[in-house]
Scaffold this motif. Sequence first.
Motif, PDB file in Angstrom:
ATOM      1  N   ARG A   1       0.816  -1.218   0.000  1.00  0.00           N
ATOM      2  CA  ARG A   1       0.000   0.000   0.000  1.00  0.00           C
ATOM      3  C   ARG A   1       0.846   1.263   0.000  1.00  0.00           C
ATOM      4  O   ARG A   1       0.516   2.243  -0.670  1.00  0.00           O
ATOM      5  CB  ARG A   1      -0.923  -0.024   1.234  1.00  0.00           C
TER       6      ARG A   1
ATOM      7  N   LEU B   1       4.793   4.195  -3.954  1.00  0.00           N
ATOM      8  CA  LEU B   1       4.772   5.647  -4.142  1.00  0.00           C
ATOM      9  C   LEU B   1       5.792   6.355  -3.253  1.00  0.00           C
ATOM     10  O   LEU B   1       6.263   7.447  -3.593  1.00  0.00           O
ATOM     11  CB  LEU B   1       3.371   6.198  -3.881  1.00  0.00           C
TER      12      LEU B   1
ATOM     13  N   TYR C   1      -2.863  10.009  -0.792  1.00  0.00           N
ATOM     14  CA  TYR C   1      -1.505   9.599  -0.437  1.00  0.00           C
ATOM     15  C   TYR C   1      -0.528  10.003  -1.534  1.00  0.00           C
ATOM     16  O   TYR C   1       0.565  10.508  -1.249  1.00  0.00           O
ATOM     17  CB  TYR C   1      -1.447   8.099  -0.181  1.00  0.00           C
ATOM     18  N   ALA C   2      -0.934   9.798  -2.783  1.00  0.00           N
ATOM     19  CA  ALA C   2      -0.084  10.223  -3.894  1.00  0.00           C
ATOM     20  C   ALA C   2       0.128  11.735  -3.860  1.00  0.00           C
ATOM     21  O   ALA C   2       1.244  12.226  -4.071  1.00  0.00           O
ATOM     22  CB  ALA C   2      -0.706   9.799  -5.225  1.00  0.00           C
TER      23      ALA C   2
ATOM     24  N   TYR D   1      -1.716   7.043  -8.906  1.00  0.00           N
ATOM     25  CA  TYR D   1      -2.622   6.131  -8.201  1.00  0.00           C
ATOM     26  C   TYR D   1      -3.100   5.011  -9.118  1.00  0.00           C
ATOM     27  O   TYR D   1      -3.092   3.834  -8.747  1.00  0.00           O
ATOM     28  CB  TYR D   1      -3.820   6.909  -7.654  1.00  0.00           C
TER      29      TYR D   1
ATOM     30  N   GLU E   1       0.346   2.968  -7.958  1.00  0.00           N
ATOM     31  CA  GLU E   1      -0.069   2.534  -6.622  1.00  0.00           C
ATOM     32  C   GLU E   1      -0.973   1.308  -6.681  1.00  0.00           C
ATOM     33  O   GLU E   1      -0.697   0.288  -6.023  1.00  0.00           O
ATOM     34  CB  GLU E   1      -0.784   3.678  -5.895  1.00  0.00           C
ATOM     35  N   LYS E   2      -2.057   1.369  -7.443  1.00  0.00           N
ATOM     36  CA  LYS E   2      -2.996   0.246  -7.489  1.00  0.00           C
ATOM     37  C   LYS E   2      -2.387  -1.017  -8.097  1.00  0.00           C
ATOM     38  O   LYS E   2      -2.498  -2.097  -7.502  1.00  0.00           O
ATOM     39  CB  LYS E   2      -4.259   0.656  -8.255  1.00  0.00           C
TER      40      LYS E   2
ATOM     41  N   CYS F   1       0.801  -1.946  -8.354  1.00  0.00           N
ATOM     42  CA  CYS F   1       1.845  -2.477  -7.466  1.00  0.00           C
ATOM     43  C   CYS F   1       1.228  -3.097  -6.224  1.00  0.00           C
ATOM     44  O   CYS F   1       1.661  -4.164  -5.756  1.00  0.00           O
ATOM     45  CB  CYS F   1       2.807  -1.372  -7.073  1.00  0.00           C
ATOM     46  N   ARG F   2       0.201  -2.451  -5.685  1.00  0.00           N
ATOM     47  CA  ARG F   2      -0.471  -2.982  -4.493  1.00  0.00           C
ATOM     48  C   ARG F   2      -1.099  -4.335  -4.795  1.00  0.00           C
ATOM     49  O   ARG F   2      -0.936  -5.294  -4.023  1.00  0.00           O
ATOM     50  CB  ARG F   2      -1.533  -1.994  -4.030  1.00  0.00           C
TER      51      ARG F   2
END
Length: 339
Positions: free
Chosen positions: A78, A82, A280-281, A325, A329-330, A332-333
């Motif tokens: 999570r 980033l 967060y980004a 994001y 982010e998504k 990779c998460r």
Amino acid sequence: MKISQITFTRFLAAIAIVIFHYGEGAFVYKIKYISEIFAKANIGVSYFFILSGFIMIVAYHSKEKINYFDFYRNRVARIYPLYVIGLLLYLFTRSQETAFSPIIAYLAGVQSWFPGKVLILNFPGWSISVEFFFYLIFPFLYNYIYSRKYKFIWITGIVIWIATQVFCNYFMLSGLYEGRFSKSHDFISYFPLLHINEFLIGNLAGIFFVKNCKHKNYDWAILFVFSLIVLSLLFVPLYYHDGLMAVFFVPLIVLISMNNGFLTRMMSLKPLEYLGEISYAIYIVHIPVLFILRSFLWDYFRIYDKTVIFSIYIPVLIIISGFFYQFIEKPCRDYLKKI
């Protein structure tokens, strides 16, 4: 349990911090009283810490025990991609050679433990360093403390919070504090153990919420608490940065989470919820994005006016954060969670 309306508040806190870091070129600094509030908007980090503790309990309250490996993997998935992107973007803005040791400290997420080194490289990363500490201890707290010693954790959490506020405000007024750019400032503002009270208080708020959640219309109560936050920032001369605002942030978070009034319906709108998702980004890349954009506008368009740059910066930051994001982010998460 997903609380859609609380997600948007993360965006508000992130943007407040962005404006705080941008400084007097932001248009809000030209408005009396409003400028005084944004001059203290770094308390948005305190809100993040408390909300993090709250969300951890809400997310895991139905589990009998937390699996350590799964928890740490999910948290890394999570947060970390980033976090590294923020570093890479920052390094891109530096023309001079960057020492190797600060990069290692940043990547290891330990910079907040070393006064004088806290704000190395992409400096908003200091708060992620503190979050890493919270994540490290949370499975133990959940598995061995929260599930067994209910009264003990309330007493302990409140005592730690009170002790931290007394110590921090005494420290700031004593001769121990040497000014904003000193190691003493780094210690009192960024040291993880002085922020643990915020995470613990957030945990307690989460425990209260999952045990007492009753959805009602709390619109007026939310507006009242928000008004108290504004008034305290304007007129109460205390040190807020290490959790003092929990007296308002905790009821605000709980009330918003239990609310089913107009404010909840508005904050649950998909576009606003999405802004919360990319917060967060926004937070972790806003400094390098500012450096890159400002340099571009200076060099190619000869735009130096801070207000004009700010009006370009905010929408560009939101668009870039949405891109990160969606495409970093998504994915990779999701990928790391499958390992």
